[in-house]
Write an enzyme that holds these catalytic residues in place. Structure first.
Site, PDB file in Angstrom:
ATOM      1  N   SER A 256       0.820  -1.214   0.000  1.00 55.27           N
ATOM      2  CA  SER A 256       0.000   0.000   0.000  1.00 55.27           C
ATOM      3  C   SER A 256       0.854   1.265   0.000  1.00 55.27           C
ATOM      4  CB  SER A 256      -0.964  -0.063   1.173  1.00 55.27           C
ATOM      5  OG  SER A 256      -2.098   0.689   0.875  1.00 55.27           O
ATOM      6  N   HIS A 400      -7.720  -5.759   0.305  1.00 58.18           N
ATOM      7  CA  HIS A 400      -6.500  -4.981   0.527  1.00 58.18           C
ATOM      8  C   HIS A 400      -5.780  -5.483   1.783  1.00 58.18           C
ATOM      9  CE1 HIS A 400      -4.127  -1.343  -0.073  1.00 58.18           C
ATOM     10  NE2 HIS A 400      -4.214  -1.096   1.227  1.00 58.18           N
TER      11      HIS A 400
HETATM   12  C1  GTR Z   1      -5.377   4.546   1.762  1.00 57.31           C
HETATM   13  C2  GTR Z   1      -4.801   5.356   0.640  1.00 57.31           C
HETATM   14  C3  GTR Z   1      -4.116   4.437  -0.313  1.00 57.31           C
HETATM   15  C4  GTR Z   1      -3.260   3.402   0.375  1.00 57.31           C
HETATM   16  C5  GTR Z   1      -3.786   2.969   1.712  1.00 57.31           C
HETATM   17  C6  GTR Z   1      -2.780   2.285   2.623  1.00 57.31           C
HETATM   18  O1  GTR Z   1      -6.203   5.249   2.603  1.00 57.31           O
HETATM   19  O2  GTR Z   1      -5.836   6.059   0.020  1.00 57.31           O
HETATM   20  O3  GTR Z   1      -3.387   5.186  -1.252  1.00 57.31           O
HETATM   21  O4  GTR Z   1      -1.950   3.843   0.497  1.00 57.31           O
HETATM   22  O5  GTR Z   1      -4.308   4.006   2.438  1.00 57.31           O
HETATM   23  O6  GTR Z   1      -1.614   2.647   2.708  1.00 57.31           O
HETATM   24  O7  GTR Z   1      -3.222   1.364   3.321  1.00 57.31           O
END
Ligand code: GTR
Length: 419
Positions: A256, A400
């Site tokens: 991420s 995610h």
């Molecule tokens: C989210 C962000 C993403 C991603 C994520 C993370 O809120 O919008 O770009 O980086 O965080 O790091 O888990």
């Protein structure tokens, strides 16, 4: 004294760049992702020599100026001190140690690198990357240091943004050391907040060394993702001296925001042999020029996380066609080194389809190296199937997260490119 030197170094680079580059709103609009092999002045790059001497440095300057901020000066001296070592960790399969990495004057942050190496099979290839939780969450060993720095509130054991012993060993499957050891790989990780806590508008971590007035922010000041990437490079400084690790077979991985970091770290350090941005999305392997309306747009990310990128990037607002590059050009900087983008079907926010377009649009730089073709698959591979070309791709079902299923893909890819 060394603080002053490093600060001056970073500022000097920024000043040289700024002299030559127009402000974001004065840049021409380019609807498609700019080709990695066409210079800013329109010249087509047809040789590896011109790529390395002209276009690659131009792209590195552009990414610093308009997106991540100046690459900070390299420290004069980096030292590693082993804080503890257990030769019979993971049921005797591996050796676990925590190494304190010092790279500046006493007031600078230090990195605490948790390193697991397989027993009896060294030197080995090694994965390195920053973690979100703090090392103490990733293994149960009581000797692992608990970070005193700011921590993410959703991490087990964290109270008022401070880590506690309650978190020990509570996050075992994000960095599944044993899974890597079983395949003969080492793994090294540190808490990203060692270098730079993930907070806007605070002068702490490495940002403190810039000593600028936040109100008069330098539009190309080193931003948080760049600091994290620079931190990965300091971990690599140590790893190349660790006799159990093969300095030619280091892979960077991150999830991420730390996946954005992994890609940037790979692009800016040729000692990194394989680059694995996991679900890195916007600002990482995802395109800034995107037509996926489920994916995170640049204008959203720079608003929600203004400190991840420099102020110049925020200034593009919704008009990303003015960017003089796209993320395909960041991947291209890694050429000819293998890059694997890994994703999940339910994580459209990270733009898995757009990432595949980015991967394909990076290929022309790789082709300058005369490497075996195809450099990249024709189309996105089926879910669960690794496309192990030099520009590799993987998408699994689910959400995610960084999971053992993702590590399985990283390890398979490493078996192709790091054996
Ligand atoms: C989210 C962000 C993403 C991603 C994520 C993370 O809120 O919008 O770009 O980086 O965080 O790091 O888990």
């Amino acid at each position: 004294m060394r603080t002053a030197l490093a600060t001056l170094g970073a500022l000097a680079v920024t000043a040289a760049l700024a002299a030559d580059f127009p402000p974001p709103d004065k840049l021409p609009s380019v609807p498609e992702m700019p080709s990695p092999v066409v210079m800013r002045d329109g010249t087509l790059v047809t040789s590896k020599a011109d790529w390395e001497a002209k276009r690659r440095p131009e792209l590195k300057e552009l990414f610093q100026h308009y997106m991540y901020g100046a690459y900070p000066a390299k420290p004069e001296k980096v030292t590693g001190k082993v804080l503890f070592e257990d030769g019979k960790a993971f049921g005797g399969k591996g050796t676990l140690r925590e190494v304190e990495i010092t790279f500046g004057p006493p007031e600078w942050p230090k990195i605490y690198l948790l390193v697991a190496t397989p027993n009896g099979k060294t030197p080995t290839a090694c994965f390195v990357g920053p973690n979100f939780q703090g090392n103490h969450c990733l293994v149960a060993d009581e000797r692992v240091r608990i970070t005193p720095d700011w921590c993410y509130p959703n991490t087990p054991g964290v109270k008022n943004n401070k880590a506690t012993a309650e978190g020990r060993g509570k996050v075992l499957d994000v960095w599944p050391f044993e899974q890597a050891l079983d395949k003969g790989y080492a793994v090294a990780t540190f808490y990203s907040g060692d270098i730079q806590p993930d907070r806007p508008d605070v002068q702490e971590g490495m940002r403190k060394t810039l000593a600028t007035d936040p109100a008069k922010k330098n539009p190309a000041e080193t931003a948080t993702v760049m600091w994290w990437a620079w931190g990965v490079h300091r971990a690599v400084d140590y790893l190349v001296t660790d006799g159990a690790i093969d300095p030619k077979r280091i892979a960077v991985v991150g999830h991420s925001r730390l996946g954005k970091t992994a890609l940037l770290a790979g692009a800016f350090d040729e000692r990194i042999a394989v680059v694995i941005p996991h679900q890195s999305g916007c600002g990482g392997a995802g395109p800034s020029r995107s037509n996926n309306d489920k994916a995170e747009p640049v204008a959203r990310i720079t608003k929600a996380f203004p400190h991840w990128f420099c102020a110049n990037f925020t200034a593009f607002g919704p008009d990303t066609t003015k960017l003089p590059f796209d993320q395909n050009d960041l991947v291209a900087i890694c050429a000819p080194r293998p890059v694997l983008m890994t994703n999940a079907e339910e994580d459209q926010w990270a733009n898995p389809g757009g990432q595949f377009d980015v991967l394909r649009a990076a290929a022309p730089a790789y082709e300058l190296y005369g490497v075996a073709k195809p450099v990249v698959a024709e189309k996105m591979p089926e879910t669960g199937k690794l496309a192990a070309e030099r520009l590799g791709y993987f998408i699994r079902p689910g959400k995610h997260a960084m999971t053992p299923a993702d590590w399985k893909a990283y390890l398979e890819f490493a078996d192709v490119w790091l054996k």
